[in-house]
Design a protein around this motif. Structure first.
Motif, PDB file in Angstrom:
ATOM      1  N   THR A   1     -13.768 -26.156  21.372  1.00 21.61           N
ATOM      2  CA  THR A   1     -13.244 -25.919  20.450  1.00 21.61           C
ATOM      3  C   THR A   1     -14.028 -27.574  19.493  1.00 21.61           C
ATOM      4  O   THR A   1     -13.592 -28.768  19.893  1.00 21.61           O
ATOM      5  CB  THR A   1     -11.741 -26.753  20.242  1.00 21.61           C
TER       6      THR A   1
ATOM      7  N   MET B   1      -0.747 -17.280  12.821  1.00 24.43           N
ATOM      8  CA  MET B   1      -1.888 -17.697  13.449  1.00 24.43           C
ATOM      9  C   MET B   1      -1.627 -15.971  14.580  1.00 24.43           C
ATOM     10  O   MET B   1      -2.680 -15.403  15.342  1.00 24.43           O
ATOM     11  CB  MET B   1      -0.955 -18.221  14.723  1.00 24.43           C
TER      12      MET B   1
ATOM     13  N   TYR C   1      -9.563 -22.076  11.905  1.00 33.04           N
ATOM     14  CA  TYR C   1      -8.582 -22.403  11.169  1.00 33.04           C
ATOM     15  C   TYR C   1      -8.682 -24.076  10.603  1.00 33.04           C
ATOM     16  O   TYR C   1      -9.597 -24.992   9.713  1.00 33.04           O
ATOM     17  CB  TYR C   1      -7.824 -23.991  12.633  1.00 33.04           C
TER      18      TYR C   1
ATOM     19  N   PRO D   1      -4.361 -26.341   9.750  1.00 29.91           N
ATOM     20  CA  PRO D   1      -3.488 -24.958  10.481  1.00 29.91           C
ATOM     21  C   PRO D   1      -2.128 -26.069  10.563  1.00 29.91           C
ATOM     22  O   PRO D   1      -0.680 -25.814  10.454  1.00 29.91           O
ATOM     23  CB  PRO D   1      -3.517 -24.771  12.284  1.00 29.91           C
TER      24      PRO D   1
ATOM     25  N   SER E   1      -0.957 -27.347  17.510  1.00 31.57           N
ATOM     26  CA  SER E   1      -1.114 -27.857  17.576  1.00 31.57           C
ATOM     27  C   SER E   1      -1.281 -27.379  19.089  1.00 31.57           C
ATOM     28  O   SER E   1      -2.225 -26.952  20.129  1.00 31.57           O
ATOM     29  CB  SER E   1      -1.350 -28.752  17.178  1.00 31.57           C
TER      30      SER E   1
ATOM     31  N   MET F   1      -1.961 -23.614  19.229  1.00 33.51           N
ATOM     32  CA  MET F   1      -3.897 -23.457  19.315  1.00 33.51           C
ATOM     33  C   MET F   1      -4.087 -23.785  20.461  1.00 33.51           C
ATOM     34  O   MET F   1      -5.489 -22.702  21.337  1.00 33.51           O
ATOM     35  CB  MET F   1      -3.595 -24.388  18.513  1.00 33.51           C
TER      36      MET F   1
ATOM     37  N   GLN G   1      -6.568 -21.059  22.952  1.00 39.59           N
ATOM     38  CA  GLN G   1      -7.316 -21.629  23.340  1.00 39.59           C
ATOM     39  C   GLN G   1      -7.433 -21.262  24.330  1.00 39.59           C
ATOM     40  O   GLN G   1      -8.894 -20.654  25.043  1.00 39.59           O
ATOM     41  CB  GLN G   1      -8.522 -22.254  22.501  1.00 39.59           C
TER      42      GLN G   1
ATOM     43  N   SER H   1     -13.585 -22.008  18.449  1.00 37.21           N
ATOM     44  CA  SER H   1     -12.917 -22.587  17.723  1.00 37.21           C
ATOM     45  C   SER H   1     -13.803 -23.483  16.813  1.00 37.21           C
ATOM     46  O   SER H   1     -13.680 -24.415  17.220  1.00 37.21           O
ATOM     47  CB  SER H   1     -11.065 -22.975  17.944  1.00 37.21           C
TER      48      SER H   1
ATOM     49  N   VAL I   1     -11.413 -26.352  14.051  1.00 38.99           N
ATOM     50  CA  VAL I   1     -10.659 -26.822  13.571  1.00 38.99           C
ATOM     51  C   VAL I   1     -10.647 -28.055  11.983  1.00 38.99           C
ATOM     52  O   VAL I   1     -11.295 -28.511  12.230  1.00 38.99           O
ATOM     53  CB  VAL I   1      -9.130 -27.193  14.559  1.00 38.99           C
TER      54      VAL I   1
ATOM     55  N   THR J   1      -6.631 -30.923  20.170  1.00 44.58           N
ATOM     56  CA  THR J   1      -7.202 -30.135  19.425  1.00 44.58           C
ATOM     57  C   THR J   1      -8.515 -29.729  20.158  1.00 44.58           C
ATOM     58  O   THR J   1      -9.219 -29.276  20.494  1.00 44.58           O
ATOM     59  CB  THR J   1      -7.303 -28.909  18.722  1.00 44.58           C
TER      60      THR J   1
END
Length: 245
Positions: free
Chosen positions: A35, A155, A168, A171, A184, A187, A191, A198, A200, A211
């Motif tokens: 992420t 989501m 995202y 978000p 958060s 998310m 994951q 991802s 973000v 995240t």
């Protein structure tokens, strides 16, 4: 593996809208299951970067590789086939106001998966809603949902196609502190459960801290700084530190 091909690999991309040069040579890569958080002030090009990633905005120059394929060289049919593997969570949840939650999710599923049975649709809708803790909202209309609930349904709609990549876009924007943290954390759990890769896009520093193990900061159309939350917070660059105050 250090030599593994990144799932997302952007090299020196440029994008201008008329005289406004938004991206001036952005380069970044994201490993499988990672992420990455991209921070930046309004107008810095954060959202444009991820729109270039899925071909919603064509780049003027540079290379955009997703799953090892340069998307700039793909035709519309090939690009649509690749997009099925990517979930995009928009800032406002992007729900159809005239449809119930069930209908919103059904529409998305049918659009991405042809000839799917009613039984399979029901199973996947229930799974997606259970993942975001909102199975009880299945027959509600978007107008009946709070801002946080709309984000969660957005989501669920992203998750229902079971994407390998989730993008995202802000978000947690427009949410109170407690609800933003819940989103958060959701998310993060998604994951971990699905091992998604991802990106973000956010200006919410608490979301970034929770995240992303790696954070990039965009400034004037380029990546100005990169590192961990802790490392960037102690940066010698006063402008970088200003994000963490």
């Amino acid at each position: 593996m250090k030599n593994a091909i990144p799932v997302i690999d952007i090299s020196n991309i440029h994008k201008a809208f008329g005289e406004n040069e938004v991206l001036k040579g952005v380069t970044l890569s994201v490993a499988n299951g990672e992420t990455l958080v991209i921070l930046g002030r309004s107008g810095s090009g954060k959202s444009v970067t991820i729109k270039c990633l899925v071909g919603l905005v064509p780049v003027d120059k540079g290379v955009v590789k997703v799953f090892g394929t340069d998307i700039i060289k793909l035709n519309n049919r090939e690009l649509n086939k690749l997009r099925v593997r990517i979930g995009f969570m928009f800032q406002n949840g992007a729900l159809y106001d005239s449809m119930s939650v069930r209908q919103n999710l059904t529409f998305t599923l049918k659009h991405h998966t042809k000839d799917i049975s009613k039984e399979a649709i029901e199973i996947q809708i229930n799974e997606a809603l259970e993942n975001v803790g909102l199975i009880q909202a299945i027959d509600k209309m978007p107008a009946e949902l709070s801002g946080g609930m709309r984000k969660r349904i957005g989501m669920a709609r992203t998750l229902i196609i079971r994407p390998e990549i989730i993008l995202y876009d802000e978000p947690t924007s427009g949410l109170d502190t407690i609800t933003a943290r819940e989103i958060s954390e959701l998310m993060l759990s998604i994951q971990k459960k699905y091992k998604t890769t991802s990106i973000v896009i956010t200006h919410d520093i608490d979301c970034a801290k929770l995240t992303g193990k790696r954070i990039m900061i965009l400034k004037d159309g380029v990546i100005h700084a990169e590192g961990t939350y802790a490392g960037l917070k102690k940066s010698k660059d006063e402008w970088v530190r200003s994000f963490f105050i």
